[in-house]
Enzyme design. Structure first.
Site: not given
Ligand code: HH2
Length: 286
Positions: A223, A258
């Site tokens: 991210k 995840r």
């Protein structure tokens, strides 16, 4: 052999590490958009992630990256139709990354057992009742605002306390819709309406979130905050930062990760666990 659904839902008690591999069948996801749109490549990708140690395959047909456009239920189902049954046929637990009850119902019919709802049941009033009636496992994630606008100017007084409060409220909402709280997993929603300092504070505050008494899922993979900390603009080149975020959250009690880079993260967590086991064993025999 990967984890069973019961082991996943009990992981916060046992400490079992669970790796959730990301499979985006979208044209516009921030790091792998367009790569797995076709059934053959998507199915091969799922198999590779399972071979690398994934316990769950998380399939999404709508990007939720900052600024992304909504995708209707029909379009999500069309993207999933050829892929889901083959992935569920592997026997691995499959989660469906959607906020739509229609898409979730389609995925449950095709063998998925977990609903991963980034809106925590707020987008679609039928989603929590669906999870309840189908006894599905359910991921409740924190997001401030909506994907289209969430990064505009997120503000918090105390991000960890507010996210914890929100997740407690959504667990209560799920329970009052008939969902068994023992089937719920909670997620602080790294990158969803958060600035760099908020993401770092949430990762640093993972232990506080564990007090909710449910397994904590962390979705830090590749991210933007990793790019902001390191200057690395290419999401594919943020694997080391992803590992650091996962290890740090794991040390504080998070158990479900995840990630896109399943092999690398699984390897890092295996080594960290072996060292921790030895350290704990030596301390207790001293
Ligand atoms: N992050 C993304 C999507 N779904 N679900 C949970 N529970 N937690 C997360 O942090 C999370 C999530 C965004 O990442 P990605 O799927 O790679 O991108 P996109 O939304 O662009 O498809």
């Amino acid at each position: 052999m990967g984890a069973t659904l019961d082991e996943i839902l009990d992981s916060h008690r046992t400490g079992q590490v669970i790796v959730m591999g990301v499979l985006n069948v979208t044209p516009d996801s921030f790091s792998d958009g367009g790569r797995f749109l076709y059934a053959e490549t998507a199915i091969a990708r799922a198999q590779t992630m399972l071979d690398e140690g994934a316990d769950i395959i998380d399939i999404g047909a709508e990007s939720t990256r900052p600024g992304s456009q909504r995708v209707g239920a029909d379009e999500q189902i069309a993207r999933l139709r050829d892929i889901l049954p083959t992935v569920t046929a592997t026997g691995a637990p499959v989660s469906i990354d959607t906020t739509s009850s229609r898409v979730a119902a389609f995925a449950l019919d095709a063998g998925a057992t977990i609903i991963n709802d980034v809106s925590a049941g707020r987008d679609d009033p039928d989603l929590l009742p669906l999870a309840a009636s189908r006894s599905a496992a359910l991921v409740l994630m924190h997001m401030l605002g909506q994907p289209k606008t969430m990064q505009a100017d997120p503000q918090y007084d105390d991000v960890v306390a507010q996210v914890r409060g929100f997740l407690a409220e959504r667990l209560a909402a799920a329970a009052s819709a008939g969902v068994d709280v023992e089937k719920c997993i909670v997620d602080p929603g790294i990158g969803f309406g958060k600035r760099l300092e908020h993401n770092v504070a949430l990762l640093a505050g993972t232990a506080e979130l564990c007090r909710l008494g449910r397994p904590i899922l962390i979705g830090a993979s590749r991210k933007r905050f990793i790019g902001e900390l390191t200057g690395q603009d290419d999401p594919d080149q943020r694997v080391a930062g992803t590992i650091a975020a996962c290890l740090s959250a794991w040390r504080q009690g998070a158990t479900i990760f995840r990630v896109h880079d399943v092999g690398a993260v699984a390897q890092a967590l295996t080594v960290a666990q072996a060292i921790q086991k030895r350290t704990t064993g030596e301390n207790s025999s001293a």
